[in-house]
Design an enzyme around this catalytic site. Structure first.
Site, PDB file in Angstrom:
ATOM      1  N   ASP A 162     -11.095   2.639   3.980  1.00 41.77           N
ATOM      2  CA  ASP A 162     -11.452   1.221   3.940  1.00 41.77           C
ATOM      3  C   ASP A 162     -12.963   1.025   3.811  1.00 41.77           C
ATOM      4  OD1 ASP A 162      -9.457  -0.748   3.990  1.00 41.77           O
ATOM      5  OD2 ASP A 162      -8.956  -0.313   6.083  1.00 41.77           O
TER       6      ASP A 162
ATOM      7  N   GLN B 180      -4.639  -1.359   9.598  1.00 42.27           N
ATOM      8  CA  GLN B 180      -4.546  -2.701   9.029  1.00 42.27           C
ATOM      9  C   GLN B 180      -5.110  -3.731  10.003  1.00 42.27           C
ATOM     10  OE1 GLN B 180      -3.603  -3.293   5.903  1.00 42.27           O
ATOM     11  NE2 GLN B 180      -3.884  -5.498   6.094  1.00 42.27           N
TER      12      GLN B 180
ATOM     13  N   LYS C 294       0.840  -1.202   0.000  1.00 42.18           N
ATOM     14  CA  LYS C 294       0.000   0.000   0.000  1.00 42.18           C
ATOM     15  C   LYS C 294       0.880   1.258   0.000  1.00 42.18           C
ATOM     16  CE  LYS C 294      -3.797  -2.445   2.225  1.00 42.18           C
ATOM     17  NZ  LYS C 294      -4.562  -2.780   3.425  1.00 42.18           N
TER      18      LYS C 294
END
Ligand code: GUN
Length: 282
Positions: free
Chosen positions: A120, A97, A53
């Protein structure tokens, strides 16, 4: 007849070039898209994902901050880091994460993120928007799957989509995205009885169960579109949830692992971050 490949790597690289161009335009208007990624602990797979990422952000010309917090981080400490990032105008996207260490409640952490920075799409406000069909931040993997199918002009309206896996990250949000595109949607899971009965009916079959080679050739309707979301790390290497070599002889279209859905996930993260940065100007 062997299935056509859905080349996620190629589609993702086109999207990433487009994002980089739009980021340049935004920079000319004084805004550098900024993503903050928080990694708690040392989960090896998470480290790989976070590294990918970060690299993608840098290549798109974004500002990318990786905050590496120790395994011993408390929920309170993590919430305080999120509070600081929520208030930082140079940060347009915040990604924590998952999975988090078991002491930390992921729901509480996700709820603390400013929904406008929730790249997200996991915050309850964004989940609500998705379910209601209102524009909002959409989770990257399901969004990437839909973008890939649309890039290949795979018809969705009226088709039976069968999703194997009901996670909040993939299965559930994908069901809503496909419903919004007029699919008939069936969601199967670990307690589904006679899984093959359902998968054989699928025009579009999405495997997102996290079980290597769960989907075998006898479970696939000839000509079906098969999307493999599995990333299973085995001693023999990376394996999807689909028995690729056998299923490719039955399916009409199939995604490889790696090089299928994974690259789209990252491309959608960049798009979500760019969209958040663009909205910050308005
Ligand atoms: N862990 C596995 N997939 C994801 C994802 O899409 N987002 C985050 N934050 N964590 C993950």
């Amino acid at each position: 007849m062997t299935a056509n490949l859905l080349d996620g790597k190629k589609i993702a690289s086109e999207i990433r070039e487009n994002v980089a161009r739009r980021a340049e335009e935004l920079k000319a208007r004084g805004v550098v898209p900024g993503l903050a990624v928080i990694l708690v602990g040392e989960d090896p797979a998470s480290k790989v994902y976070v590294g990918q990422k970060e690299k993608a952000c840098r290549e798109a010309g974004f500002k990318s901050d990786l905050l590496r917090l120790p395994e011993s981080t408390t929920q309170e400490e993590l919430l305080s880091v999120i509070g600081r990032l929520n208030a930082d105008p140079s940060v347009h996207g915040i990604l924590v994460q998952l999975p988090l260490p078991s002491r930390i409640d992921p729901e509480a952490v996700i709820a603390a993120i400013d929904p406008a920075k929730d790249v997200d799409g996991f915050h309850p406000v964004n989940v609500g928007h998705l379910v209601s069909g209102v524009p909002g931040m959409v989770p990257c993997t399901p969004l990437g799957i839909v973008r890939m199918l649309e890039s290949y002009r795979i018809p969705l309206a009226g088709k039976h989509a069968v999703i194997v896996g009901r996670s909040s990250i993939v299965g559930k949000p994908l069901a809503h995205l496909l419903l919004a595109r007029d699919c008939t949607v069936t969601v199967c899971h670990s307690r589904t009885q006679d899984l093959a009965y359902f998968t054989r009916q699928a025009d579009v079959l999405v495997a997102a169960a996290g079980r290597p080679k769960l989907i075998t050739a006898d479970m696939v309707k000839p000509g079906a579109v098969v999307v493999d979301v599995g990333i299973n790390r085995l001693e023999s290497g990376l394996a999807g949830d689909v028995d690729f070599e056998a299923v490719r002889e039955v399916a009409g279209w199939i995604t490889p692992v790696p090089g299928g859905v994974g690259p789209l996930t990252i491309a959608m993260l960049l798009e979500n971050t760019l969209a958040a940065a663009t909205r910050s100007l308005q």
